[in-house]
Design an enzyme around this catalytic site. Structure first.
Site, PDB file in Angstrom:
ATOM      1  N   GLY A 112      34.572  43.742  40.358  1.00  0.00           N
ATOM      2  CA  GLY A 112      34.327  44.891  39.483  1.00  0.00           C
ATOM      3  C   GLY A 112      33.161  44.628  38.560  1.00  0.00           C
ATOM      4  N   THR A 163      32.315  42.118  46.494  1.00  0.00           N
ATOM      5  CA  THR A 163      32.619  40.701  46.326  1.00  0.00           C
ATOM      6  C   THR A 163      33.776  40.284  47.225  1.00  0.00           C
ATOM      7  OG1 THR A 163      31.780  40.601  44.094  1.00  0.00           O
ATOM      8  CG2 THR A 163      33.639  39.176  44.549  1.00  0.00           C
ATOM      9  N   GLY A 167      27.879  36.839  36.375  1.00  0.00           N
ATOM     10  CA  GLY A 167      29.021  37.750  36.240  1.00  0.00           C
ATOM     11  C   GLY A 167      30.317  37.000  35.987  1.00  0.00           C
ATOM     12  N   ASP A 168      31.413  37.687  36.194  1.00  0.00           N
ATOM     13  CA  ASP A 168      32.735  37.091  35.963  1.00  0.00           C
ATOM     14  C   ASP A 168      33.163  36.166  37.096  1.00  0.00           C
ATOM     15  OD1 ASP A 168      32.800  39.492  37.580  1.00  0.00           O
ATOM     16  OD2 ASP A 168      34.982  39.302  37.571  1.00  0.00           O
TER      17      ASP A 168
END
Ligand code: ASP
Length: 240
Positions: free
Chosen positions: A158, A106, A136-137
């Site tokens: 992550g 990322t 995702g986050d």
């Protein structure tokens, strides 16, 4: 960096289980807590530009999939075919890792401007082999991205499921704001204690409101680079 095939963002992003490429991105300004984010876009060339446009040109914070693409067209962002994002490297990753999602790659950025304002941004294709519209986050303000002039700016990479459950980016800011921890202490607590305690791995880049830079991770390495106001550069992959 979204235009480089080397990163898991924009061109070169990872494949979903369906063989598509679906991007997530977010951006936040620490000066006024303005934020913009998008998830699941497939045709916007630069998802971080979309996130920025959502922040500055819409009354919303978080747009998804077709709606986000429609907004992108409305504000004249560059639209491309899925083929543009394709790389053999990521396609082979999908073939090899059909049942075990890979991680990381990322792109994140944190910055302080000349007036001391902080900002953070994150852009990703998410996890290889992601299914069912998984988010995702990275596009979630407070999880993968957060900026507040009172404390710091953070961008994470992550295992997103764990970063969301730990609300990593906001937690670091809150530890600074409410508990008086330094950026380094707060990052250490979250990346080396809280996150691993539930099985999360990854890292983050951060800058506090005095310009201190912290780049920390609980994995063997994390591609990272920084430059301070004196022009000193730091580029690294593994632990120093
Ligand atoms: N955090 C991202 C996600 O879970 C993946 C990454 O950082 O590479 O979507």
């Amino acid at each position: 960096m979204e235009n480089s095939p080397l990163f898991n963002a924009g061109k070169g992003a990872v494949f979903t289980n369906q063989g598509t490429i679906e991007h997530d991105a977010s951006i936040m300004s620490g000066e006024n807590l303005n934020a913009g984010a998008s998830t699941g876009t497939m045709y916007v060339k630069n998802p971080i530009t979309l996130a920025h446009s959502i922040m500055t040109n819409s009354e919303h914070v978080f747009l998804s999939r077709e709606g986000a693409e429609e907004f992108a067209k409305m504000v004249n962002l560059e639209i491309v075919e899925q083929d543009y994002f394709y790389t053999d490297f990521r396609f082979n990753q999908l073939k090899k890792q059909k049942n075990s999602p890979s991680k990381f790659g990322t792109v994140g950025c944190v910055a302080m401007d000349i007036n001391g304002n902080l900002a953070a941004g994150t852009s990703t294709g998410g996890m290889t082999n992601k299914k069912w519209g998984r988010i995702g986050d990275s596009p979630i303000i407070g999880a993968g991205t957060y900026a507040n002039n009172k404390t710091c700016a953070i961008s994470c990479t992550g295992s997103g499921e764990y970063f969301m459950r730990s609300v990593v980016a906001y937690d670091i800011s809150a530890l600074m704001e409410y508990k008086g921890l330094s950026l380094k202490e707060a990052v250490f607590k979250v990346i080396h204690k809280k996150l691993p305690s539930i099985g999360g791995d990854g890292g983050l880049i951060a800058i506090d409101n005095k310009g201190n830079i912290v780049m920390d991770f609980n994995t063997p390495g994390m591609y990272r680079a920084s430059i301070n106001k004196d022009g000193e550069k730091n580029i690294a992959i593994y632990l120093e």
